[in-house]
Design a protein around this motif. Sequence first.
Motif, mmCIF file in Angstrom:
data_model
loop_
_atom_site.group_PDB
_atom_site.id
_atom_site.type_symbol
_atom_site.label_atom_id
_atom_site.label_comp_id
_atom_site.label_asym_id
_atom_site.label_seq_id
_atom_site.Cartn_x
_atom_site.Cartn_y
_atom_site.Cartn_z
ATOM 1 N N TYR A 158 44.219 36.035 25.005
ATOM 2 C CA TYR A 158 43.821 37.346 24.782
ATOM 3 C C TYR A 158 43.864 38.156 26.249
ATOM 4 O O TYR A 158 43.474 37.738 27.198
ATOM 5 C CB TYR A 158 42.191 37.159 24.515
ATOM 6 C CG TYR A 158 41.351 38.579 24.037
ATOM 7 C CD1 TYR A 158 41.514 39.113 22.809
ATOM 8 C CD2 TYR A 158 40.659 39.300 25.116
ATOM 9 C CE1 TYR A 158 40.929 40.166 22.473
ATOM 10 C CE2 TYR A 158 40.296 40.499 24.569
ATOM 11 C CZ TYR A 158 40.280 40.837 23.345
ATOM 12 O OH TYR A 158 39.840 42.072 22.946
ATOM 13 N N LYS A 266 48.892 36.992 10.025
ATOM 14 C CA LYS A 266 49.017 35.931 11.061
ATOM 15 C C LYS A 266 50.482 36.095 11.548
ATOM 16 O O LYS A 266 51.500 36.071 10.597
ATOM 17 C CB LYS A 266 48.523 34.574 10.872
ATOM 18 C CG LYS A 266 47.052 34.542 10.401
ATOM 19 C CD LYS A 266 46.699 33.105 9.822
ATOM 20 C CE LYS A 266 44.997 33.149 9.603
ATOM 21 N NZ LYS A 266 44.725 31.787 8.898
ATOM 22 N N THR A 276 45.861 32.705 14.949
ATOM 23 C CA THR A 276 44.998 33.513 13.934
ATOM 24 C C THR A 276 44.612 34.828 14.603
ATOM 25 O O THR A 276 43.471 35.331 14.671
ATOM 26 C CB THR A 276 43.693 32.825 13.825
ATOM 27 O OG1 THR A 276 42.890 32.278 15.425
ATOM 28 C CG2 THR A 276 43.750 31.429 13.178
ATOM 29 N N TYR A 277 45.686 35.622 14.976
ATOM 30 C CA TYR A 277 45.452 37.087 15.180
ATOM 31 C C TYR A 277 46.318 37.847 14.842
ATOM 32 O O TYR A 277 47.677 37.420 14.678
ATOM 33 C CB TYR A 277 45.594 37.191 16.845
ATOM 34 C CG TYR A 277 44.665 38.405 17.345
ATOM 35 C CD1 TYR A 277 43.462 38.467 17.684
ATOM 36 C CD2 TYR A 277 45.366 39.422 17.648
ATOM 37 C CE1 TYR A 277 42.759 39.577 18.227
ATOM 38 C CE2 TYR A 277 44.878 40.701 18.080
ATOM 39 C CZ TYR A 277 43.552 40.680 18.469
ATOM 40 O OH TYR A 277 42.749 41.768 19.134
ATOM 41 N N HIS A 282 41.070 39.424 14.813
ATOM 42 C CA HIS A 282 41.117 37.922 14.682
ATOM 43 C C HIS A 282 41.128 37.758 13.219
ATOM 44 O O HIS A 282 40.506 38.466 12.628
ATOM 45 C CB HIS A 282 39.925 37.328 15.467
ATOM 46 C CG HIS A 282 39.975 37.257 16.827
ATOM 47 N ND1 HIS A 282 40.680 36.502 17.565
ATOM 48 C CD2 HIS A 282 39.315 38.097 17.651
ATOM 49 C CE1 HIS A 282 40.528 36.642 18.914
ATOM 50 N NE2 HIS A 282 39.502 37.774 18.679
ATOM 51 N N LYS A 284 40.217 34.867 10.767
ATOM 52 C CA LYS A 284 39.667 33.688 10.767
ATOM 53 C C LYS A 284 39.213 33.410 9.213
ATOM 54 O O LYS A 284 39.466 34.051 8.332
ATOM 55 C CB LYS A 284 38.479 33.391 11.693
ATOM 56 C CG LYS A 284 39.073 33.543 12.989
ATOM 57 C CD LYS A 284 38.020 33.337 14.323
ATOM 58 C CE LYS A 284 38.810 33.377 15.607
ATOM 59 N NZ LYS A 284 37.676 33.237 16.731
ATOM 60 N N HIS A 294 36.201 41.007 14.836
ATOM 61 C CA HIS A 294 36.812 41.436 16.328
ATOM 62 C C HIS A 294 35.291 41.859 16.816
ATOM 63 O O HIS A 294 34.447 42.313 16.357
ATOM 64 C CB HIS A 294 37.522 42.502 16.416
ATOM 65 C CG HIS A 294 38.362 42.202 17.575
ATOM 66 N ND1 HIS A 294 38.070 42.295 19.029
ATOM 67 C CD2 HIS A 294 39.704 41.885 17.800
ATOM 68 C CE1 HIS A 294 39.094 42.215 19.914
ATOM 69 N NE2 HIS A 294 40.099 41.762 19.178
#
Length: 343
Positions: A158, A266, A276-277, A282, A284, A294
């Motif tokens: 990140y 993804k 997974t972003y 994100h 998920k 987020h």
Amino acid sequence: MEAQQLPQNYEKKIDSLIGTEFGNQNDPGGVFLVAKNGKPIYRKAFGKANLELAVNMTPENVFQIGSMTKQFTAVAILLLEQQGKLNVHDPVSKYIKDYPGGDKITIHHLLTHTSGIKDFTRMKSLSSIAQKEMKPEEMVSFFKNEPVDFTPGEKFDYNNSGYVVLGYIIELISGDTYENFIQKNIFDQAGMSDSYYASDRKVIHKRAYGYHKKEKGFVNKTVISFSVPFSSGSLMSTVDDMLKWQQALNQNKIVNPDESQKAFQKYKLNNNEEFTYGYGWHLKEINGVPDREHGGSVFGFKSMGVYIPKEDIYVIGFSNCDCHSPTEITRNIAKITQTSLKK
């Protein structure tokens, strides 16, 4: 799904969940909104918007949203791609000629936090510029000559710097400021009339004030120049406007489905490992169902948004003290909402 179809104890459940963290009416507080099919089914404020004036929080209060800003930056980039002005696989050097290693770092790497650029928030020298008015070019120069953390595409880490570079690229390509570009192409299009590029000087109607908690109690937030987080974290909004944002994305008001899909898929690292972003979100799961989420954290404020596409459930939570995090609460509200609406 009309509100009356919710189980009777739904509101009480959510109240008590939020109350665990935001229960003291004399402390800084927060605002939470839950929407199903674009319609609010829960919308409440907690605590104080301003401690010094003893003003209660309302659902209309304006908060700094921190890193949720990245969603807007990512969609702005996709809009420029839709207009044929850039390609997400373009190297950074195409737009910033002298960027070190810029021929190997792509816009895609910046969007997905896989560029390896040094995150300026981890640099010790940050305090030397935190209160300065920085031009985007100066911000990029602040970190661009730092050694990279890894080869582009090697891992997901990140990174705020990547999103500052994206903001600078938006300015270079559009010939406009980031602030104006977001205002005209996103806020105005989505009808987000209470969203802004942050300022501590401007009089912002219904602004919630930000706080830190110290041993002796609360203090006003540390002042930073918003030109520092810039396109990685300098926007302000309300829960109602954030629902409008989510609706604008769903209705393809800003970008077409082909472009927006790029934000919500993804991607893989160089070694083919999936992470997974997407672009600014994100990706998920909540109760095993895919979501987009987020959070944000900036001096005095925390934010969190969760969207479950399959069930069209959107939950957004804001806090005006960085001592209270809405992250887990927002996710748990999403879980409760899922199960409540299934019954």
